[in-house]
Scaffold this motif. Structure first.
Motif, short mmCIF file in Angstrom:
data_model
loop_
_atom_site.label_atom_id
_atom_site.label_comp_id
_atom_site.label_asym_id
_atom_site.label_seq_id
_atom_site.Cartn_x
_atom_site.Cartn_y
_atom_site.Cartn_z
N ALA A 52 9.67 0.62 -8.49
CA ALA A 52 9.36 -0.81 -8.53
C ALA A 52 10.40 -1.65 -7.81
CB ALA A 52 9.24 -1.27 -9.98
N VAL A 53 11.66 -1.25 -7.86
CA VAL A 53 12.74 -2.09 -7.31
C VAL A 53 13.31 -1.53 -6.01
CG1 VAL A 53 13.38 -2.95 -9.59
CG2 VAL A 53 14.49 -0.88 -8.70
N SER A 54 12.87 -0.36 -5.59
CA SER A 54 13.40 0.25 -4.37
C SER A 54 12.53 -0.10 -3.18
CB SER A 54 13.48 1.77 -4.52
OG SER A 54 14.37 2.13 -5.56
N ARG A 55 13.16 -0.24 -2.04
CA ARG A 55 12.46 -0.49 -0.79
C ARG A 55 12.95 0.53 0.23
NH1 ARG A 55 10.32 -2.71 -4.13
NH2 ARG A 55 9.59 -4.87 -4.31
N PHE A 56 12.04 1.33 0.76
CA PHE A 56 12.41 2.39 1.69
C PHE A 56 11.23 2.66 2.62
CE2 PHE A 56 10.79 4.11 -2.28
CZ PHE A 56 9.78 4.96 -1.87
N PRO A 57 11.50 3.22 3.79
CA PRO A 57 10.41 3.55 4.72
C PRO A 57 9.42 4.53 4.07
CG PRO A 57 12.54 3.70 5.81
CD PRO A 57 12.83 3.53 4.35
N GLY A 58 8.15 4.26 4.21
CA GLY A 58 7.13 5.14 3.64
C GLY A 58 6.75 4.79 2.21
N ARG A 59 7.30 3.69 1.68
CA ARG A 59 6.98 3.33 0.29
C ARG A 59 5.48 3.04 0.13
NH1 ARG A 59 6.68 -1.43 -2.82
NH2 ARG A 59 7.40 -1.16 -4.99
N GLY A 60 4.89 2.40 1.13
CA GLY A 60 3.46 2.12 1.05
C GLY A 60 2.63 3.39 0.96
N LEU A 61 3.05 4.43 1.71
CA LEU A 61 2.34 5.71 1.64
C LEU A 61 2.50 6.35 0.27
CD1 LEU A 61 0.77 7.98 3.03
CD2 LEU A 61 2.97 8.89 3.86
N VAL A 62 3.70 6.26 -0.29
CA VAL A 62 3.93 6.80 -1.63
C VAL A 62 3.04 6.11 -2.65
CG1 VAL A 62 5.62 7.03 -3.49
CG2 VAL A 62 6.29 7.51 -1.13
N LEU A 63 2.92 4.79 -2.55
CA LEU A 63 2.06 4.05 -3.48
C LEU A 63 0.59 4.43 -3.30
CD1 LEU A 63 3.66 0.48 -3.41
CD2 LEU A 63 3.98 2.31 -5.10
N ALA A 64 0.19 4.65 -2.04
CA ALA A 64 -1.20 5.05 -1.78
C ALA A 64 -1.49 6.41 -2.40
CB ALA A 64 -1.46 5.07 -0.28
N VAL A 65 -0.55 7.34 -2.26
CA VAL A 65 -0.73 8.67 -2.87
C VAL A 65 -0.77 8.56 -4.39
CG1 VAL A 65 0.36 10.93 -3.20
CG2 VAL A 65 0.32 9.88 -0.93
N LEU A 66 0.11 7.72 -4.94
CA LEU A 66 0.15 7.53 -6.39
C LEU A 66 -1.17 6.96 -6.90
CD1 LEU A 66 1.79 7.53 -9.02
CD2 LEU A 66 2.63 5.25 -8.41
N ASN A 67 -1.71 5.98 -6.20
CA ASN A 67 -2.99 5.41 -6.61
C ASN A 67 -4.12 6.42 -6.50
OD1 ASN A 67 -1.86 2.89 -7.18
ND2 ASN A 67 -2.14 2.17 -5.08
#
Length: 247
Positions: A52-67
């Protein structure tokens, strides 16, 4: 049993008479789901708060996989764990297949994405609302996430309940990796499916009634805990000195 009413009465008698077969299945199911949801909640809270508080390259992809994992069918999770624990799988040496440990692993894997996603949303909203103060004090992202999670502990109780509810209602994964063996790996949901197919409606209905009772009890417990936490927070806020007042 020729009628639904007679089956229902027989189910109530099984519960009231403490039928050993019924209650052994109930206790095994409760132990499995409680252990799996607790493990998933601890790991998922740490990962969700950090995400929730981290910002890193590929975070959007991680969230997409999580969803995507949120809607993953339980039988797919069961198949994946089965392949891992099978004799030719990478974890086959553990000998866990068709055991309580295999079912625990399957339920934990199934529930953890739900915990991560819900905790991430709760902590991210809290960070946007009042995380600036922690950032100004120099708190690292990991520490900030955990502090915000603790601050939102009342909401996280709902997450814990959702995790347990998902675990105790699961059928496919535990049946694949546990085998639904009588006296060893049979839990409420798998027993209900089996007994219904066999025509033993009293036992199936008795287990269903107990399952509904467990969910209702958890809802009441959650409501009580949240009310208590609100009273504690209100008492702490009332006892705290006004802002700007020197000790």
């Amino acid at each position: 049993m020729s009628s639904l009413g007679e089956s229902g009465l027989a189910a109530v008698r099984l519960i009231a008479d403490a039928d050993p077969v019924l209650w052994s299945i109930v206790w095994r199911s409760l132990a499995l789901s409680a252990a799996a949801s607790a493990l998933a909640f601890v790991l998922g809270t740490v990962l969700g708060a950090w995400l929730a508080v981290s910002r890193f390259p590929g975070r959007g992809l991680v969230l997409a996989v999580l969803n995507t994992l949120l809607s993953l069918p339980s039988v797919v999770v069961g198949l994946g764990v089965y392949l891992l624990l099978s004799r030719s799988g990478p974890l086959g040496f553990l000998g866990w297949l068709y055991s309580f440990k295999a079912m625990l692993l399957a339920q934990t894997v199934l529930v953890m994405p739900i915990v991560i996603a819900l905790v991430r949303q709760v902590v991210e909203d809290a960070d946007a609302s009042h995380g600036e103060q922690l950032r100004s004090l120099g708190a690292s992202p990991r520490l900030r996430g955990l502090l915000l999670a603790w601050d939102e502990r009342s909401a996280l109780l709902t997450v814990a309940l959702a995790a347990f509810g998902r675990a105790i209602a699961e059928v496919g994964a535990v049946m694949l990796v546990g085998g639904n063996m009588d006296g060893f790996t049979r839990v409420m949901t798998t027993a209900i499916a089996l007994e219904t197919s066999k025509g033993d409606l009293p036992l199936a209905m008795g287990l269903g009634l107990v399952l509904l009772g467990v969910v209702l009890l958890l809802q009441l417990l959650l409501a009580g805990l949240r009310a208590w936490l609100q009273k504690v927070d209100a008492a702490v806020a009332a006892a705290a000195p006004p802002a700007g007042t020197r000790a």
